[in-house]
Enzyme design. Structure first.
Site, PDB file in Angstrom:
ATOM      1  N   CYS A 114     -47.632 -24.554  -6.713  1.00  0.00           N
ATOM      2  CA  CYS A 114     -46.763 -25.743  -6.706  1.00  0.00           C
ATOM      3  C   CYS A 114     -47.257 -26.875  -5.807  1.00  0.00           C
ATOM      4  CB  CYS A 114     -45.352 -25.361  -6.287  1.00  0.00           C
ATOM      5  SG  CYS A 114     -44.689 -24.035  -7.277  1.00  0.00           S
ATOM      6  N   HIS A 254     -41.184 -31.306  -3.930  1.00  0.00           N
ATOM      7  CA  HIS A 254     -41.349 -30.322  -5.003  1.00  0.00           C
ATOM      8  C   HIS A 254     -39.950 -29.916  -5.486  1.00  0.00           C
ATOM      9  CE1 HIS A 254     -42.444 -26.993  -7.358  1.00  0.00           C
ATOM     10  NE2 HIS A 254     -42.195 -26.053  -6.458  1.00  0.00           N
ATOM     11  N   ASN A 284     -38.374 -25.856 -12.188  1.00  0.00           N
ATOM     12  CA  ASN A 284     -39.594 -25.868 -11.368  1.00  0.00           C
ATOM     13  C   ASN A 284     -40.813 -25.870 -12.288  1.00  0.00           C
ATOM     14  OD1 ASN A 284     -41.756 -25.281  -9.739  1.00  0.00           O
ATOM     15  ND2 ASN A 284     -40.789 -23.554  -8.691  1.00  0.00           N
TER      16      ASN A 284
HETATM   17  N1  ACO Z   1     -28.201 -14.827 -12.692  1.00  0.00           N
HETATM   18  C1  ACO Z   1     -27.271 -14.122 -12.034  1.00  0.00           C
HETATM   19  N2  ACO Z   1     -27.522 -13.376 -10.949  1.00  0.00           N
HETATM   20  C2  ACO Z   1     -28.791 -13.356 -10.497  1.00  0.00           C
HETATM   21  C3  ACO Z   1     -29.816 -14.078 -11.127  1.00  0.00           C
HETATM   22  C4  ACO Z   1     -29.485 -14.840 -12.266  1.00  0.00           C
HETATM   23  N3  ACO Z   1     -30.382 -15.555 -12.936  1.00  0.00           N
HETATM   24  N4  ACO Z   1     -30.959 -13.902 -10.449  1.00  0.00           N
HETATM   25  C5  ACO Z   1     -30.679 -13.088  -9.411  1.00  0.00           C
HETATM   26  N5  ACO Z   1     -29.363 -12.744  -9.441  1.00  0.00           N
HETATM   27  C6  ACO Z   1     -28.625 -11.896  -8.539  1.00  0.00           C
HETATM   28  C7  ACO Z   1     -29.517 -10.959  -7.776  1.00  0.00           C
HETATM   29  O1  ACO Z   1     -29.811  -9.826  -8.579  1.00  0.00           O
HETATM   30  C8  ACO Z   1     -28.679 -10.637  -6.567  1.00  0.00           C
HETATM   31  O2  ACO Z   1     -27.739  -9.668  -6.945  1.00  0.00           O
HETATM   32  P1  ACO Z   1     -27.392  -8.424  -5.961  1.00  0.00           P
HETATM   33  O3  ACO Z   1     -26.873  -9.086  -4.728  1.00  0.00           O
HETATM   34  O4  ACO Z   1     -26.405  -7.666  -6.745  1.00  0.00           O
HETATM   35  O5  ACO Z   1     -28.712  -7.748  -5.743  1.00  0.00           O
HETATM   36  C9  ACO Z   1     -27.896 -11.921  -6.315  1.00  0.00           C
HETATM   37  O6  ACO Z   1     -28.013 -12.682  -7.533  1.00  0.00           O
HETATM   38  C10 ACO Z   1     -28.422 -12.748  -5.171  1.00  0.00           C
HETATM   39  O7  ACO Z   1     -29.818 -12.816  -5.251  1.00  0.00           O
HETATM   40  P2  ACO Z   1     -30.654 -13.596  -4.189  1.00  0.00           P
HETATM   41  O8  ACO Z   1     -32.100 -13.458  -4.537  1.00  0.00           O
HETATM   42  O9  ACO Z   1     -30.235 -13.250  -2.815  1.00  0.00           O
HETATM   43  O10 ACO Z   1     -30.145 -15.094  -4.489  1.00  0.00           O
HETATM   44  P3  ACO Z   1     -30.606 -16.419  -3.794  1.00  0.00           P
HETATM   45  O11 ACO Z   1     -29.442 -17.138  -3.295  1.00  0.00           O
HETATM   46  O12 ACO Z   1     -31.769 -16.211  -2.892  1.00  0.00           O
HETATM   47  O13 ACO Z   1     -31.140 -17.268  -5.056  1.00  0.00           O
HETATM   48  C11 ACO Z   1     -33.235 -17.834  -6.059  1.00  0.00           C
HETATM   49  C12 ACO Z   1     -32.173 -16.762  -5.848  1.00  0.00           C
HETATM   50  C13 ACO Z   1     -32.608 -18.972  -6.825  1.00  0.00           C
HETATM   51  C14 ACO Z   1     -34.398 -17.236  -6.839  1.00  0.00           C
HETATM   52  C15 ACO Z   1     -33.723 -18.357  -4.682  1.00  0.00           C
HETATM   53  O14 ACO Z   1     -34.073 -17.276  -3.883  1.00  0.00           O
HETATM   54  C16 ACO Z   1     -34.894 -19.269  -4.792  1.00  0.00           C
HETATM   55  O15 ACO Z   1     -34.799 -20.381  -5.293  1.00  0.00           O
HETATM   56  N6  ACO Z   1     -36.052 -18.860  -4.233  1.00  0.00           N
HETATM   57  C17 ACO Z   1     -37.244 -19.702  -4.252  1.00  0.00           C
HETATM   58  C18 ACO Z   1     -37.865 -19.583  -5.591  1.00  0.00           C
HETATM   59  C19 ACO Z   1     -38.959 -20.581  -5.771  1.00  0.00           C
HETATM   60  O16 ACO Z   1     -38.747 -21.754  -5.664  1.00  0.00           O
HETATM   61  N7  ACO Z   1     -40.162 -20.094  -6.011  1.00  0.00           N
HETATM   62  C20 ACO Z   1     -41.276 -20.955  -6.191  1.00  0.00           C
HETATM   63  C21 ACO Z   1     -42.039 -20.475  -7.303  1.00  0.00           C
HETATM   64  S1  ACO Z   1     -43.081 -21.698  -7.862  1.00  0.00           S
HETATM   65  C22 ACO Z   1     -44.630 -21.208  -8.105  1.00  0.00           C
HETATM   66  O17 ACO Z   1     -45.456 -21.257  -7.241  1.00  0.00           O
HETATM   67  C23 ACO Z   1     -45.004 -20.751  -9.496  1.00  0.00           C
END
Ligand code: ACO
Length: 344
Positions: A114, A254, A284
């Protein structure tokens, strides 16, 4: 005479296929409410059949060249930032160079996920400021949808496809990058990875059946890294430029998650309207995210010569990047070029 690298062309391309949160509700156990609340994303664009990273890159690049009133044959260098190139070989940049008709340009790819566009922007600026080249195309494009496991709700709600490009050129007018911060922390690279398909783990029946050709991510840990690194990188870029956040006309971050963007904005002490946001419509798009946002920002905001833009990103690697760019008098530079050969 001093040499500066001015952005004189910009453009982006977003595929026409829209995937909404409601569409995703039919595919995995998730909800529009969850996705909006946790990420700020409402919909994303996906490449249509036949579209690839380079086909989108070419359109974005043509738009940038058109805005710069420059012919592709006059480019000295093409840098393509992508994590999802058409092939491992040849490089995406070589395909883009050929399709644009940039017959006098060298070409190479750069992959820092990214943060790729910002790494490439800094690299291009250095080539120009060093006097090596006069005109460089930076294009960032991604087709993340082809590396997404559409059964994994942890990742499939986050990503989109698209491309963004800028043309940089040499000028004697004071503008361009005032500072740059590039960082990497390889020891946590496994938090965000595509494990198979490279030399460490070549594609096999086993890697395919285990889904190791898809993006995997430990979202929560990446989230914490993102907030920390975006804040630090942005503050460091400001300090290196000798500026404070009040000197910034617009922050172009980003577009991964609205909560990460808001945390960065609050840490910088800026009002929300000074931060450009389009994550709600695109999700993203990795390396393409910052140049798509820049291109849209330039269409919707009155950015004037001398305005300071702050870019900041984090990504796979894990990496971070930030830069302050002083906006150029674009029309004056293009006019000067059209009047005669370079004098610098
Ligand atoms: N729908 C519903 N529930 C979900 C989903 C979904 N799509 N995805 C995860 N959950 C659940 C999880 O299973 C978890 O459930 P549990 O508590 O029963 O285990 C709960 O939601 C909370 O999960 P968390 O991971 O703690 O949620 P968080 O608030 O951290 O949000 C997210 C998740 C949106 C992925 C966040 O962590 C995030 O944005 N992280 C950064 C991701 C990112 O930007 N990555 C860059 C990649 S880019 C690249 O280089 C290609």
């Amino acid at each position: 005479m001093s040499r500066y690298a001015a952005v004189t062309g910009w453009g982006h391309y977003s595929p026409s296929r829209v995937l909404t949160n409601h569409d995703l509700e039919q595919m995995v156990e998730t909800s529009d409410e969850w996705i909006r609340a946790r990420t700020g994303i409402a919909e994303r664009r996906l490449a249509t059949e036949g579209e690839t990273t380079t086909s989108m890159a070419v359109v974005a690049a043509q738009r940038a060249l058109e805005r710069a009133r420059m012919d592709a044959i006059d480019l000295d260098l093409v840098i393509c930032a992508s994590t999802t190139p058409d092939y491992l070989l040849p490089a995406a940049s070589c395909i883009v160079q050929e399709r644009l008709g940039a017959g006098n340009a060298g070409a190479f790819d750069l992959n820092t996920a990214c943060t790729g566009f910002l790494y490439a922007l800094v690299t291009a600026s250095q080539f120009i400021r060093a006097g090596t080249y006069d005109r460089v195309l930076v294009v960032a494009a991604e087709t993340l949808s082809r590396f997404t496991n559409w059964k994994d709700r942890n990742t499939c709600v986050l990503f989109g496809d698209g491309a963004g490009a800028v043309v940089l050129e040499a000028t004697d007018r004071d503008c361009g990058l005032l500072s740059a911060v590039l960082g990497s922390q390889g020891d946590v690279g496994h938090l965000l990875a595509i494990e198979a398909g490279g030399s460490a783990n070549p594609t096999s029946e086993e890697t395919l059946s285990n889904g190791h050709h898809y993006i995997t991510m430990r979202g929560n840990e990446v989230f914490r890294f993102a907030v920390r690194s975006m804040e630090h990188a942005a503050s460091e870029a400001l300090a290196k430029a000798g500026l404070t956040s009040h000197d910034i006309r617009m922050v172009i971050p980003h577009q991964a998650n609205i909560r990460i963007i808001r945390a960065t904005q609050e840490a910088l002490g800026l009002p929300p309207e000074k931060v450009f946001i389009n994550v709600d419509r695109y999700g993203n798009t990795s390396a393409a995210s910052v140049p798509i946002a820049l291109s849209e920002c330039l269409s919707s905001e009155a950015i004037r010569p001398g305005d300071n833009l702050l870019f900041v990103a984090f990504g796979g690697g894990l990496t971070w990047a930030s830069a302050v760019l002083r906006w150029a008098d674009v029309d004056a530079i293009i006019g000067q070029r059209e009047e005669g050969p370079y004098a610098i």
